[in-house]
Design a protein around this motif. Sequence first.
Motif, short mmCIF file in Angstrom:
data_model
loop_
_atom_site.label_atom_id
_atom_site.label_comp_id
_atom_site.label_asym_id
_atom_site.label_seq_id
_atom_site.Cartn_x
_atom_site.Cartn_y
_atom_site.Cartn_z
N GLU A 64 27.50 16.26 -28.56
CA GLU A 64 26.15 15.77 -28.30
C GLU A 64 26.17 14.55 -27.37
O GLU A 64 25.33 14.45 -26.47
N LYS A 65 27.13 13.67 -27.56
CA LYS A 65 27.25 12.53 -26.66
C LYS A 65 27.63 12.98 -25.25
O LYS A 65 27.15 12.42 -24.26
N SER A 66 28.46 14.00 -25.17
CA SER A 66 28.82 14.56 -23.85
C SER A 66 27.60 15.14 -23.16
O SER A 66 27.41 14.96 -21.95
N LEU A 67 26.77 15.85 -23.91
CA LEU A 67 25.53 16.40 -23.34
C LEU A 67 24.63 15.28 -22.83
O LEU A 67 24.02 15.39 -21.76
N LEU A 68 24.55 14.19 -23.59
CA LEU A 68 23.74 13.04 -23.17
C LEU A 68 24.26 12.47 -21.86
O LEU A 68 23.48 12.19 -20.94
N VAL A 69 25.56 12.31 -21.75
CA VAL A 69 26.15 11.77 -20.52
C VAL A 69 25.90 12.71 -19.34
O VAL A 69 25.50 12.27 -18.26
N ALA A 76 20.32 11.00 -12.92
CA ALA A 76 20.54 9.90 -11.98
C ALA A 76 20.77 10.45 -10.57
O ALA A 76 20.23 9.94 -9.58
N VAL A 77 21.55 11.53 -10.47
CA VAL A 77 21.77 12.18 -9.17
C VAL A 77 20.46 12.77 -8.64
O VAL A 77 20.13 12.63 -7.47
N ALA A 78 19.70 13.42 -9.52
CA ALA A 78 18.41 13.99 -9.11
C ALA A 78 17.49 12.90 -8.57
O ALA A 78 16.85 13.06 -7.52
N THR A 79 17.41 11.79 -9.28
CA THR A 79 16.57 10.68 -8.85
C THR A 79 17.01 10.18 -7.49
O THR A 79 16.19 9.95 -6.59
N ALA A 115 20.45 19.17 -9.40
CA ALA A 115 20.79 18.17 -10.42
C ALA A 115 19.72 18.12 -11.51
O ALA A 115 20.04 17.96 -12.69
N LEU A 116 18.46 18.25 -11.11
CA LEU A 116 17.37 18.26 -12.10
C LEU A 116 17.52 19.46 -13.05
O LEU A 116 17.37 19.32 -14.26
#
Length: 166
Positions: A64-69, A76-79, A115-116
């Motif tokens: 779950e933490k990996s999914l969050l990262v 961040a890349v999408a933005t 990325a989005l």
Amino acid sequence: MTSQQEGPASDWGRPGETDEQRADRNFIDLLQELRVTQTGVQILFGFLLTLPLQARFAELDRYEKSLLVIAALSLAVATTCIIAPVAWHRALFRHRLKKEIVDASNVFAKGGLTALGLGIVASMLLILDLVLPRWLAITLGIAVAVLLLMLWAVSPVLRRREMNRL
């Protein structure tokens, strides 16, 4: 060969439209699309940034933490990609490079959407994993990924091929 025959249908000129006017129109269209996308990215990214501050965060397992990262980095890349056309336009303003800005912005938009899509899928996997059995969360996450792929990539490519045959 006329300018109407050179590019894809969406890039064709309108009657009496100069190359510069077409570049302006294409840039305005692209910015409108990015404005819509940016709102969704901001909402999802903002939600993900608050998650580590929640009391339940300590209970997340490594998956779950990996999914969050993955979700946070993807968003961040999408933005970055979605805002890049504005930065390019500002940096190259009045240098008569509108066509180059439009072409680069198109690449940024495609990268941002990719990325989005990854960020949406990772976010959905995380959220679903918190409330459903993992096997069901993964199954539904795959369904979301397939839906995004079909609507954002496969369908438009098939439509473009259909139009090119006409």
